[in-house]
Scaffold this motif. Sequence first.
Motif, PDB file in Angstrom:
ATOM      1  N   GLN A 160      -2.449  -2.546   4.056  1.00 22.46           N
ATOM      2  CA  GLN A 160      -1.375  -1.876   3.455  1.00 22.46           C
ATOM      3  C   GLN A 160       0.074  -2.095   4.232  1.00 22.46           C
ATOM      4  O   GLN A 160      -0.041  -2.465   5.243  1.00 22.46           O
ATOM      5  N   ALA A 161       1.095  -1.606   3.763  1.00 23.64           N
ATOM      6  CA  ALA A 161       2.417  -1.835   4.007  1.00 23.64           C
ATOM      7  C   ALA A 161       3.106  -1.274   5.507  1.00 23.64           C
ATOM      8  O   ALA A 161       3.674  -1.704   5.943  1.00 23.64           O
ATOM      9  N   GLY A 162       2.392  -0.072   5.589  1.00 25.60           N
ATOM     10  CA  GLY A 162       2.762   0.716   6.893  1.00 25.60           C
ATOM     11  C   GLY A 162       3.139  -0.072   8.100  1.00 25.60           C
ATOM     12  O   GLY A 162       4.208   0.241   8.744  1.00 25.60           O
ATOM     13  N   GLY A 163       2.220  -0.639   8.647  1.00 28.48           N
ATOM     14  CA  GLY A 163       2.355  -1.537   9.914  1.00 28.48           C
ATOM     15  C   GLY A 163       3.467  -2.366  10.032  1.00 28.48           C
ATOM     16  O   GLY A 163       4.053  -2.283  10.867  1.00 28.48           O
ATOM     17  N   ARG A 164       3.404  -3.188   8.901  1.00 31.11           N
ATOM     18  CA  ARG A 164       4.505  -4.321   8.664  1.00 31.11           C
ATOM     19  C   ARG A 164       5.676  -3.456   8.823  1.00 31.11           C
ATOM     20  O   ARG A 164       6.884  -3.797   9.623  1.00 31.11           O
ATOM     21  N   LYS A 165       6.046  -2.521   8.045  1.00 27.62           N
ATOM     22  CA  LYS A 165       7.315  -1.842   7.901  1.00 27.62           C
ATOM     23  C   LYS A 165       7.791  -1.341   9.293  1.00 27.62           C
ATOM     24  O   LYS A 165       8.831  -1.521   9.686  1.00 27.62           O
ATOM     25  N   ILE A 166       6.611  -0.696   9.965  1.00 31.05           N
ATOM     26  CA  ILE A 166       7.288  -0.008  11.242  1.00 31.05           C
ATOM     27  C   ILE A 166       7.497  -1.030  12.222  1.00 31.05           C
ATOM     28  O   ILE A 166       8.370  -0.985  13.274  1.00 31.05           O
ATOM     29  N   ARG A 167       6.617  -2.138  12.439  1.00 28.85           N
ATOM     30  CA  ARG A 167       6.967  -3.209  13.308  1.00 28.85           C
ATOM     31  C   ARG A 167       8.237  -3.847  13.126  1.00 28.85           C
ATOM     32  O   ARG A 167       8.919  -4.131  14.061  1.00 28.85           O
ATOM     33  N   GLU A 168       8.422  -4.072  11.926  1.00 32.67           N
ATOM     34  CA  GLU A 168       9.792  -4.924  11.433  1.00 32.67           C
ATOM     35  C   GLU A 168      10.946  -3.825  11.855  1.00 32.67           C
ATOM     36  O   GLU A 168      11.818  -4.432  12.196  1.00 32.67           O
ATOM     37  N   ALA A 169      10.878  -2.573  11.716  1.00 31.21           N
ATOM     38  CA  ALA A 169      11.895  -1.694  12.103  1.00 31.21           C
ATOM     39  C   ALA A 169      12.151  -1.594  13.583  1.00 31.21           C
ATOM     40  O   ALA A 169      13.049  -0.771  14.415  1.00 31.21           O
ATOM     41  N   GLY A 170      11.239  -2.383  14.432  1.00 30.06           N
ATOM     42  CA  GLY A 170      11.510  -2.486  15.969  1.00 30.06           C
ATOM     43  C   GLY A 170      10.694  -1.585  16.745  1.00 30.06           C
ATOM     44  O   GLY A 170      11.034  -1.479  17.962  1.00 30.06           O
ATOM     45  N   TYR A 171       9.899  -0.674  16.161  1.00 26.83           N
ATOM     46  CA  TYR A 171       9.204   0.291  17.043  1.00 26.83           C
ATOM     47  C   TYR A 171       7.929  -0.205  17.604  1.00 26.83           C
ATOM     48  O   TYR A 171       7.362  -1.225  17.296  1.00 26.83           O
ATOM     49  N   HIS A 172       7.601   0.263  18.751  1.00 27.25           N
ATOM     50  CA  HIS A 172       6.448  -0.255  19.686  1.00 27.25           C
ATOM     51  C   HIS A 172       5.091   0.555  18.987  1.00 27.25           C
ATOM     52  O   HIS A 172       4.779   1.486  19.216  1.00 27.25           O
ATOM     53  N   LEU A 173       4.411  -0.222  18.135  1.00 25.58           N
ATOM     54  CA  LEU A 173       3.439   0.494  17.544  1.00 25.58           C
ATOM     55  C   LEU A 173       2.193  -0.041  17.755  1.00 25.58           C
ATOM     56  O   LEU A 173       1.889  -1.356  18.009  1.00 25.58           O
ATOM     57  N   GLU A 174       1.108   0.937  18.430  1.00 26.36           N
ATOM     58  CA  GLU A 174      -0.153   0.293  18.810  1.00 26.36           C
ATOM     59  C   GLU A 174      -1.247   1.038  17.911  1.00 26.36           C
ATOM     60  O   GLU A 174      -1.188   2.251  17.849  1.00 26.36           O
ATOM     61  N   SER A 175      -2.230   0.248  17.239  1.00 26.54           N
ATOM     62  CA  SER A 175      -3.287   0.655  16.493  1.00 26.54           C
ATOM     63  C   SER A 175      -4.606   0.522  17.359  1.00 26.54           C
ATOM     64  O   SER A 175      -4.729  -0.725  17.632  1.00 26.54           O
ATOM     65  N   LEU A 176      -5.563   1.601  17.566  1.00 22.84           N
ATOM     66  CA  LEU A 176      -6.724   1.153  18.557  1.00 22.84           C
ATOM     67  C   LEU A 176      -7.613   0.363  17.525  1.00 22.84           C
ATOM     68  O   LEU A 176      -8.558  -0.343  17.951  1.00 22.84           O
ATOM     69  N   ALA A 177      -7.824   0.598  16.082  1.00 23.39           N
ATOM     70  CA  ALA A 177      -8.438  -0.490  15.477  1.00 23.39           C
ATOM     71  C   ALA A 177      -7.594  -0.773  14.024  1.00 23.39           C
ATOM     72  O   ALA A 177      -7.116   0.169  13.645  1.00 23.39           O
ATOM     73  N   ILE A 178      -7.707  -2.110  13.660  1.00 27.40           N
ATOM     74  CA  ILE A 178      -6.669  -2.355  12.446  1.00 27.40           C
ATOM     75  C   ILE A 178      -7.969  -3.048  11.540  1.00 27.40           C
ATOM     76  O   ILE A 178      -8.666  -3.922  11.920  1.00 27.40           O
ATOM     77  N   ILE A 179      -8.149  -2.426  10.491  1.00 19.76           N
ATOM     78  CA  ILE A 179      -9.069  -2.880   9.238  1.00 19.76           C
ATOM     79  C   ILE A 179      -8.124  -3.882   8.275  1.00 19.76           C
ATOM     80  O   ILE A 179      -7.001  -3.591   8.037  1.00 19.76           O
ATOM     81  N   ASP A 180      -9.037  -5.097   8.208  1.00 21.55           N
ATOM     82  CA  ASP A 180      -8.301  -5.904   7.471  1.00 21.55           C
ATOM     83  C   ASP A 180      -8.690  -5.865   5.936  1.00 21.55           C
ATOM     84  O   ASP A 180      -8.027  -6.227   4.979  1.00 21.55           O
ATOM     85  N   SER A 181     -10.061  -5.581   5.928  1.00 21.04           N
ATOM     86  CA  SER A 181     -10.414  -5.265   4.332  1.00 21.04           C
ATOM     87  C   SER A 181     -11.638  -4.198   4.412  1.00 21.04           C
ATOM     88  O   SER A 181     -12.193  -4.089   5.490  1.00 21.04           O
ATOM     89  N   MET A 182     -11.902  -3.494   3.375  1.00 17.85           N
ATOM     90  CA  MET A 182     -12.901  -2.530   3.247  1.00 17.85           C
ATOM     91  C   MET A 182     -13.424  -2.546   1.811  1.00 17.85           C
ATOM     92  O   MET A 182     -12.765  -2.423   0.930  1.00 17.85           O
TER      93      MET A 182
END
Length: 194
Positions: A160-182
């Motif tokens: 989903q788009a949230g991670g890309r939007k926030i990283r592109e805005a330049g924030y230091h974002l860390e996720s403990l698990a990233i799901i690619d599909s379910m």
Amino acid sequence: MKALEEKIKKEGIVKKGNVLKVDSFLNHQIDVSFLDKMGDEFQRLFQEHKINKILTIEASGIGIAVMTARHFGDVPVVFAKKSKTSNISDDLYHTRVDSYTHQKTNDVVVSKQYLNENDHILIIDDFLANGCAILGLIDLVKQAGGTVEGIGIVIEKGYQAGGRKIREAGYHLESLAIIDSMDDECGQITFRQV
Ligand code: 5GP
């Protein structure tokens, strides 16, 4: 965080509508020692930042935010509240957040008493999907004149788009698990290999 991926695989339930339920340890019952380990991991990931406050949104972010605060020298935790009225008040910072799980828009508020221009904030939440909740919290910090030092997420749905939007805005974002599909038919969950 490998232990989190294993726990999600063992205890997570994939629901229709692209929703993962992790009620056994995060969203209903809380596994305190496991949340403590996740708090420790957030401290490791954001250790280079000077953080004096943690901000989250009610209700599911509160547990993990509090456990994380223990690892940052017991800094205060502020949780943004979903307001029942949309009355604009001079004492509150307001933002609007589309709720992913409840398909409605909430007016979300924080008292001006608890956020200010001296704050260096770590934002914490349980899930990241389209990014509405996190963007709303960033907006509240900006209104207060504070600084967003980082954003810590327990489970990011990476497709989903949230991670890309926030990283592109330049924030230091860390996720403990990233799901690619379910898959809600067979329950299979695939994690991003980092
Ligand atoms: P976003 O605002 O990024 O679209 O969605 C994040 C918010 O919606 C989180 O605060 C979380 O409470 C909720 N959420 C989004 N996706 C899921 C999910 O798959 N499972 C659960 N339990 N909550 C979710």
